[in-house]
Design an enzyme around this catalytic site. Structure first.
Site, PDB file in Angstrom:
ATOM      1  N   ASN A   1     -13.599 -12.472 -12.813  1.00 20.25           N
ATOM      2  CA  ASN A   1     -12.072 -13.002 -12.616  1.00 20.25           C
ATOM      3  C   ASN A   1     -11.638 -11.748 -13.329  1.00 20.25           C
ATOM      4  OD1 ASN A   1      -9.286 -13.755 -13.528  1.00 20.25           O
ATOM      5  ND2 ASN A   1     -10.161 -15.736 -13.028  1.00 20.25           N
TER       6      ASN A   1
ATOM      7  N   HIS B   1       1.026  -1.181  -0.012  1.00 24.22           N
ATOM      8  CA  HIS B   1       0.027   0.061  -0.075  1.00 24.22           C
ATOM      9  C   HIS B   1       0.735   1.226  -0.216  1.00 24.22           C
ATOM     10  CE1 HIS B   1      -3.415  -2.653   1.508  1.00 24.22           C
ATOM     11  NE2 HIS B   1      -3.551  -2.537   0.210  1.00 24.22           N
TER      12      HIS B   1
ATOM     13  N   ASP C   1      -2.811  -8.629  -7.487  1.00 26.56           N
ATOM     14  CA  ASP C   1      -2.585  -9.224  -6.147  1.00 26.56           C
ATOM     15  C   ASP C   1      -3.463 -10.548  -6.174  1.00 26.56           C
ATOM     16  OD1 ASP C   1      -2.291  -9.778  -3.514  1.00 26.56           O
ATOM     17  OD2 ASP C   1      -3.268  -8.222  -2.593  1.00 26.56           O
TER      18      ASP C   1
ATOM     19  N   HIS D   1      -7.772  -8.046  -8.440  1.00 26.80           N
ATOM     20  CA  HIS D   1      -8.241  -9.158  -7.123  1.00 26.80           C
ATOM     21  C   HIS D   1      -8.583  -8.493  -6.024  1.00 26.80           C
ATOM     22  CE1 HIS D   1      -5.987 -11.573 -10.196  1.00 26.80           C
ATOM     23  NE2 HIS D   1      -6.672 -12.666  -9.811  1.00 26.80           N
TER      24      HIS D   1
END
Length: 285
Positions: A142, A18, A168, A41
């Site tokens: 997805n 982050h 990720d 993701h």
């Protein structure tokens, strides 16, 4: 619930991921033109640190909570801490904002974002979180399969010329994940050659990543940068000994922006034998 994210919310891997993500978004905001963020993701967007899944590992105690108690940190770290604190009451840390929430709060009015999440429960929570934010599109899909539909991005009838893609994945089958990441990066760069890509990856034993790095260095991009934090030596294949960010088309001199954070993270989050790495795998001459 996406237990991988819940177990590790606020741990050393989240801290590195982050810090880098917010710094990349900050670099995009130096220009007035809009940009697009795609989180492939995304998870559920927010994690309660008091939840049973999080308390079982208490990884936030050795991650974000360690840093919150420290004075005079580098600005790139302080910016991250402010982003976490913005999701909590003053002086308390009850929840941890996931990547999509942290990224969305950094957007401007003209910027746009899409967040993909395949798990139904997680996707539902994410849709509720952004129900009133017209800048953010949530897809129960997805993320790998959504690249063609989402890139290049548009805002109404207008194309958006800049993009940051966050990758990720859960790494449930690591040997299969890395070729998929490389293929996805190639697809992104085919559709948007200037797109920036930030890939988070776990490190159990670094030598197992050499093929991934070699293929990443041959992507059709101007540059590829690696930033890593090892909180212990990588001599155990059974533990998350560290993590890294693979940055494709990173902003100019981005290594200098991230560099002040790494020794601080190593000092305060690492154990004996901890280390950091900041290296260009490919540079534009």
């Amino acid at each position: 619930m996406n237990y991988r994210h819940a177990f590790h919310a606020g741990n050393h891997a989240d801290v590195l991921k982050h810090i880098v993500m917010l710094a990349m978004i900050d670099a995009l905001k130096r220009k007035d033109s809009p940009f697009f963020v795609l989180d492939t993701h995304a998870g559920r967007g927010r994690y309660l640190l008091s939840a049973e899944e999080s308390r079982k590992t208490a990884e936030a105690d050795e991650g974000i909570l360690q840093l919150m108690a420290l004075p005079a940190l580098p600005e790139v770290v302080e910016h991250y801490l402010r982003a976490v604190q913005a999701d909590n009451p003053v002086g308390a840390l009850i929840s941890y904002p996931g990547s999509p929430l942290m990224a969305a709060r950094a957007l401007r009015e003209q910027d746009r974002m899409a967040a993909c999440e395949l798990q139904p429960e997680e996707a539902a929570a994410l849709k509720e979180l952004f129900a009133h934010d017209r800048r953010v599109q949530v897809l129960a899909a997805n993320g790998y399969d959504s690249i063609r539909a989402l890139l290049p991005p548009k805002a109404g009838a207008n194309k958006i010329g800049r993009a940051l893609v966050l990758i990720d994945p859960p790494y449930e089958v690591q040997d299969a994940e890395y070729p998929q990441i490389i293929a996805t990066c190639r697809e992104i760069l085919t559709r948007m050659p200037q797109a920036q890509i930030a890939v988070w990856y776990p490190i159990k034993q670094r030598r197992s990543l050499q093929q991934f790095f070699r293929k990443a260095s041959h992507l059709p991009a101007k540059s590829v940068l690696v930033a890593e934090l090892m909180i212990r030596p990588d001599n155990s294949p059974l533990r998350l000994n560290g993590s890294g960010m693979l940055l494709v088309n990173a902003p100019w001199q981005f290594d200098q922006i991230i560099a002040p954070a790494l020794p601080v993270l190593r000092e305060h989050l690492g154990e004996a034998g901890s280390s950091t790495r900041l290296e260009w795998l490919k540079t534009s001459d």
